[in-house]
Design a protein around this motif. Structure first.
Motif, PDB file in Angstrom:
ATOM      1  N   UNK A 179       0.845  -1.203   0.000  1.00  0.00           N
ATOM      2  CA  UNK A 179       0.000   0.000   0.000  1.00  0.00           C
ATOM      3  C   UNK A 179       0.875   1.247   0.000  1.00  0.00           C
ATOM      4  N   UNK A 180       0.448   2.259  -0.749  1.00  0.00           N
ATOM      5  CA  UNK A 180       1.184   3.523  -0.824  1.00  0.00           C
ATOM      6  C   UNK A 180       0.193   4.661  -0.631  1.00  0.00           C
ATOM      7  N   UNK A 181       0.409   5.462   0.403  1.00  0.00           N
ATOM      8  CA  UNK A 181      -0.455   6.604   0.684  1.00  0.00           C
ATOM      9  C   UNK A 181       0.410   7.809   1.032  1.00  0.00           C
ATOM     10  N   UNK A 182      -0.218   8.955   1.108  1.00  0.00           N
ATOM     11  CA  UNK A 182       0.499  10.174   1.489  1.00  0.00           C
ATOM     12  C   UNK A 182      -0.320  10.969   2.492  1.00  0.00           C
ATOM     13  N   UNK A 183       0.382  11.610   3.386  1.00  0.00           N
ATOM     14  CA  UNK A 183      -0.192  12.603   4.296  1.00  0.00           C
ATOM     15  C   UNK A 183       0.195  13.985   3.769  1.00  0.00           C
ATOM     16  N   UNK A 184      -0.753  14.895   3.768  1.00  0.00           N
ATOM     17  CA  UNK A 184      -0.489  16.254   3.305  1.00  0.00           C
ATOM     18  C   UNK A 184      -0.792  17.227   4.447  1.00  0.00           C
ATOM     19  N   UNK A 185       0.185  17.465   5.323  1.00  0.00           N
ATOM     20  CA  UNK A 185      -0.058  18.384   6.441  1.00  0.00           C
ATOM     21  C   UNK A 185      -0.079  19.835   5.970  1.00  0.00           C
ATOM     22  N   UNK A 186      -0.866  20.614   6.676  1.00  0.00           N
ATOM     23  CA  UNK A 186      -0.769  22.054   6.522  1.00  0.00           C
ATOM     24  C   UNK A 186       0.356  22.578   7.397  1.00  0.00           C
ATOM     25  N   UNK A 187       0.399  23.889   7.622  1.00  0.00           N
ATOM     26  CA  UNK A 187       1.452  24.471   8.463  1.00  0.00           C
ATOM     27  C   UNK A 187       1.496  23.801   9.837  1.00  0.00           C
ATOM     28  N   UNK A 188       2.633  23.242  10.164  1.00  0.00           N
ATOM     29  CA  UNK A 188       2.811  22.447  11.376  1.00  0.00           C
ATOM     30  C   UNK A 188       4.028  22.951  12.134  1.00  0.00           C
ATOM     31  N   UNK A 189       3.946  22.952  13.441  1.00  0.00           N
ATOM     32  CA  UNK A 189       5.071  23.425  14.241  1.00  0.00           C
ATOM     33  C   UNK A 189       6.302  22.539  13.998  1.00  0.00           C
ATOM     34  N   UNK A 190       7.352  23.152  13.478  1.00  0.00           N
ATOM     35  CA  UNK A 190       8.586  22.423  13.190  1.00  0.00           C
ATOM     36  C   UNK A 190       9.698  23.438  13.004  1.00  0.00           C
ATOM     37  N   UNK A 191      10.860  22.935  12.612  1.00  0.00           N
ATOM     38  CA  UNK A 191      12.012  23.804  12.377  1.00  0.00           C
ATOM     39  C   UNK A 191      12.183  24.136  10.900  1.00  0.00           C
ATOM     40  N   UNK A 192      11.189  23.803  10.080  1.00  0.00           N
ATOM     41  CA  UNK A 192      11.350  23.913   8.629  1.00  0.00           C
ATOM     42  C   UNK A 192      11.610  25.342   8.166  1.00  0.00           C
ATOM     43  N   UNK A 193      10.872  26.298   8.726  1.00  0.00           N
ATOM     44  CA  UNK A 193      11.045  27.679   8.278  1.00  0.00           C
ATOM     45  C   UNK A 193      12.416  28.222   8.674  1.00  0.00           C
ATOM     46  N   UNK A 194      12.833  27.902   9.880  1.00  0.00           N
ATOM     47  CA  UNK A 194      14.169  28.320  10.316  1.00  0.00           C
ATOM     48  C   UNK A 194      15.235  27.641   9.480  1.00  0.00           C
ATOM     49  N   UNK A 195      15.035  26.350   9.173  1.00  0.00           N
ATOM     50  CA  UNK A 195      15.999  25.615   8.359  1.00  0.00           C
ATOM     51  C   UNK A 195      16.086  26.171   6.950  1.00  0.00           C
ATOM     52  N   UNK A 196      15.012  26.843   6.503  1.00  0.00           N
ATOM     53  CA  UNK A 196      15.034  27.457   5.173  1.00  0.00           C
ATOM     54  C   UNK A 196      15.852  28.740   5.152  1.00  0.00           C
ATOM     55  N   UNK A 197      16.383  29.148   6.315  1.00  0.00           N
ATOM     56  CA  UNK A 197      17.252  30.308   6.374  1.00  0.00           C
ATOM     57  C   UNK A 197      16.555  31.626   6.638  1.00  0.00           C
ATOM     58  N   UNK A 198      15.307  31.561   7.076  1.00  0.00           N
ATOM     59  CA  UNK A 198      14.558  32.785   7.325  1.00  0.00           C
ATOM     60  C   UNK A 198      14.869  33.330   8.712  1.00  0.00           C
ATOM     61  N   UNK A 231      -1.684   5.341  11.961  1.00  0.00           N
ATOM     62  CA  UNK A 231      -2.940   4.712  11.535  1.00  0.00           C
ATOM     63  C   UNK A 231      -2.794   4.120  10.134  1.00  0.00           C
ATOM     64  N   UNK A 232      -2.200   4.873   9.209  1.00  0.00           N
ATOM     65  CA  UNK A 232      -2.038   4.378   7.846  1.00  0.00           C
ATOM     66  C   UNK A 232      -1.084   3.185   7.782  1.00  0.00           C
ATOM     67  N   UNK A 233      -0.169   3.101   8.736  1.00  0.00           N
ATOM     68  CA  UNK A 233       0.778   1.985   8.765  1.00  0.00           C
ATOM     69  C   UNK A 233       0.167   0.716   9.322  1.00  0.00           C
ATOM     70  N   UNK A 234      -0.960   0.818  10.007  1.00  0.00           N
ATOM     71  CA  UNK A 234      -1.501  -0.300  10.758  1.00  0.00           C
ATOM     72  C   UNK A 234      -2.567  -1.096  10.031  1.00  0.00           C
TER      73      UNK A 234
END
Length: 256
Positions: A179-198, A231-234
């Motif tokens: 099985x192959x599925x995807x999760x599409x999160x919206x804006x989520x608390x993470x370090x992504x924006x800082x890691x982008x150099x902003x 859940x998708x893994x189970x």
């Protein structure tokens, strides 16, 4: 036999890329708590160590998945250690604020290498093991994989590519029981924006602007996304494949 939700992935083996922070860290922890043995992969050894400290079921593997030979080495690290592979979570990715006027070939190539090529090569290397155990691939996309994102079109395009890979692989691999599925999160608390150099001030303003656009009024948490990955893994998701599940507080409803 009834399997409790807390252990429904008992003895499964999972690989989570980008496990040093954010959604990746939360996913590694949640999978381990569900009984899986988890290989947490990422570039930062110390961040992975902190992830692994949350649960004895997590093993850290520092690696740059865009480097030559790394995808095969990552898969072998899990299968050599545990003898199987059941779940591949392609979570590692980069965000880039890149208006068309500022676009250059190197930055586009870097985005594609991490967000599209590396997940593809990991899935390729994992395929024999996933076939053997009728396993699953879970790709992490974004609301902006199917909604426009002015000023970061190439990031959105890489996530759109990942969503189309998800659908196509689901059809291609269904006869193997994968099985192959995807999760599409919206804006989520993470370090992504800082890691982008902003800068910090810009990051905080973006977070406030995003929250204001989300109908439910806030950004998501990594744990909320991780719960759906588990859940998708189970076994409860055994009849779900080729789907893109958007988790974004309703943001995509405002982006059409």
């Amino acid at each position: 036999m009834t399997v409790s939700p807390a252990s429904h992935l008992q003895d499964h083996v999972a690989i989570v890329t980008g496990a040093g922070s954010g959604i990746g860290r939360a996913t590694a922890i949640a999978l381990a708590r569900a009984g899986a043995r988890v290989l947490g992969v990422g570039r930062r050894a110390e961040a992975l160590r902190r992830t692994a400290a949350h649960h004895p079921g997590i093993t850290a593997l520092p690696a740059d998945i865009t480097s030559a030979g790394a995808p095969q080495a990552v898969i072998e690290a899990a299968t050599d250690r545990w003898g199987r592979l059941d779940v591949l979570v392609n979570n590692a990715g980069a965000t880039a604020v890149m208006p068309l006027a500022d676009t250059d070939a190197a930055r586009v190539a870097d985005l594609l290498a991490l967000n599209v090529t590396a997940p593809s090569l990991l899935a390729h290397a994992a395929l024999p093991h996933l076939r053997a155990g009728r396993g699953t691939i879970i790709n992490i996309s974004s609301t902006y994989g199917h909604c426009p994102l002015p000023g970061a079109a190439h990031y959105a395009a890489t996530k759109a590519a990942l969503e189309q890979l998800t659908r196509s692989w689901a059809l291609e691999l269904a006869t193997d029981g994968i099985r192959v599925n995807a999760l599409a999160p919206g804006p989520t608390e993470s370090e992504a924006l800082t890691a982008a150099g902003l800068p910090d001030g810009v990051v905080e303003q973006i977070k406030q602007d995003e929250a204001a656009r989300i109908p439910l009024g806030r950004r998501g948490t990594p744990e909320e996304v991780a719960a759906w990955i588990v859940h998708l893994a189970g076994p409860a998701a055994a009849w779900i494949t080729g789907q893109i599940l958007t988790i974004d507080g309703g943001l995509e409803l405002t982006s059409g």
